[in-house]
Design an enzyme around this catalytic site. Structure first.
Site, PDB file in Angstrom:
ATOM      1  N   TRP A  58      38.654  15.435  11.856  1.00 28.87           N
ATOM      2  CA  TRP A  58      38.871  16.762  12.445  1.00 28.87           C
ATOM      3  C   TRP A  58      39.815  17.569  11.556  1.00 28.87           C
ATOM      4  CZ3 TRP A  58      35.093  17.875  15.261  1.00 28.87           C
ATOM      5  CH2 TRP A  58      34.566  17.009  16.216  1.00 28.87           C
ATOM      6  N   ASP A  96      46.430  21.378  16.044  1.00 29.62           N
ATOM      7  CA  ASP A  96      45.243  21.090  16.853  1.00 29.62           C
ATOM      8  C   ASP A  96      45.666  19.994  17.840  1.00 29.62           C
ATOM      9  OD1 ASP A  96      42.911  20.085  17.938  1.00 29.62           O
ATOM     10  OD2 ASP A  96      41.896  19.723  16.020  1.00 29.62           O
ATOM     11  N   LYS A 133      39.047  17.300  26.474  1.00 31.68           N
ATOM     12  CA  LYS A 133      39.644  15.965  26.393  1.00 31.68           C
ATOM     13  C   LYS A 133      40.667  15.776  27.525  1.00 31.68           C
ATOM     14  CE  LYS A 133      37.418  15.696  22.429  1.00 31.68           C
ATOM     15  NZ  LYS A 133      37.890  16.338  21.244  1.00 31.68           N
TER      16      LYS A 133
END
Ligand code: PLP
Length: 361
Positions: free
Chosen positions: A100, A167, A191
């Site tokens: 990511w 992030d 999430k």
């Protein structure tokens, strides 16, 4: 129906009461006799939910007044380019702790120079690099606080000489955070704070004035923050339903006692599972111990037992474990134990690992 234990990495388990409230809202939103999927986002009832959801973010994370809280579409992956479009003038620095993070850095290259200050790619991102220098001539330093795929986490708020952008897709609201240490925090909701479909952005107000380049209206953060009533602010149709589920999810977090309480529960759950992994002769953890995530717990069969991976997967499946297959780049198993994952599910997985060991000794 057999009780299931949901360890999916995202989208994933939500608090039952948030799901029940969402079902009711689909039937009848705010006693209007009309369902939430069918209302206008300009109805007063919705404006109130919008304002209260922003307030929940502010209260739970103690977000100072000089930060904006935005709810956007496009997922964290869209932020990978919105961040540099808005904040990168000449150069940005990135810490590469997983794919990511790598994808975020890739998008930044469209807008300027990118310095990857350190990477743990050499060891399948199983640790967080420690020895690196943050270049003070960069416009910002980008980190990924929880590396969902590899089960590593930066569980503290670092001091950073330049603007820090994080992030926090997979560990937001899992612990108290000192928001003042960050210039911006963003992530997909799916999430820890809701279903897929809404992206959160927490951004310091002065960053809205950078104007490094002409930007499309929707890309410009200022568009979404600019409104005379900051708590209601909606430039275009927001993802109404995902925001509603996020609203109910955050009310649940608040009811539990906020982020101090949430953190305590999360640490307890993670300790239960890591202790079992370390004790059990059949399994080993894959992440460096000091960098272990309390959200995603990754483990593989111990040396000598590699041939039993499929057998354990079946064994666990029969006992109601869902979503414990590790990401293909790590292999083995990953149990995602986000906020809404009940301690009972973690205990069930631990018991399952113990039974498997006893049956295979
Ligand atoms: C899941 C995840 C993403 C991707 O989020 P999308 O909303 O699917 O774009 C980005 N970063 C991290 C850390 C993630 O866990």
């Amino acid at each position: 129906m057999k009780q299931m234990h949901n360890f999916n990495a995202g989208p994933c388990v939500l608090p039952r009461e948030a799901v029940e409230a969402a079902i009711e809202a689909i039937r009848n939103f705010d006693n209007t006799g009309i369902g939430i999927l069918e209302i206008s986002h300009r109805t007063p009832g919705w404006e109130r939910v919008m304002a209260e959801t922003r307030q929940l973010w502010r209260d739970l994370l103690n977000i100072p007044d000089n930060y904006e809280v935005l709810f956007l579409g496009g997922g964290a992956s869209t932020q990978f380019f919105h961040v540099p479009a808005n904040l990168l003038n000449k150069k940005a620095a990135y810490l590469q702790t997983g794919v990511w993070a790598k994808k975020a850095a890739k998008e930044a290259k469209f807008y300027g120079e990118v310095e990857v200050v350190a990477s743990s790619e050499d060891k399948t991102y199983s640790y967080i690099p420690k020895d690196y220098v943050i270049p003070t001539d960069a416009d910002y330093f980008h980190i990924t606080t929880n590396n969902t795929i590899y089960g590593t986490e930066i569980r503290y708020d670092m001091d950073c000489p330049i603007d820090l952008v994080a992030d926090m897709s997979s560990d937001i609201m899992s612990r108290p955070v000192d928001v003042t240490k960050y210039a911006m925090i963003y992530g997909g909701a799916q999430k820890n704070v809701g279903p897929a479909g809404v992206t959160f952005v927490i951004i310091r107000r002065d960053l809205l004035e950078k104007n490094y380049r002409p930007l499309q209206t929707m890309v410009n953060y200022k568009t979404h923050a600019a409104d005379e009533d900051r708590n209601i602010s909606m430039f275009n149709t927001p993802p109404v339903f995902p925001i509603y589920v996020m609203y109910e999810t955050l009310k649940w977090v608040k009811k539990i006692g906020g982020l101090e309480a949430m953190n305590k529960i999360n640490v307890e759950k993670a300790d239960l599972l890591y202790n079992e992994i370390d004790r059990n002769s059949m399994f080993v953890g894959t992440a460096a111990k000091e960098d272990r995530s309390i959200m995603n717990v990754c483990f593989v069969m111990a040396p000598g037992h590699e041939d039993k991976e499929k057998a354990f997967m079946e064994f666990a499946k029969e006992r109601g474990m869902v979503g414990i297959k590790g990401h293909r780049s790590v292999g083995g198993f990953r149990a995602s134990i986000y906020n809404a994952c009940p301690v009972e599910s973690v205990k069930a997985l631990v018991a399952c690992m113990q039974e498997f060991e006893a049956a295979n000794k």
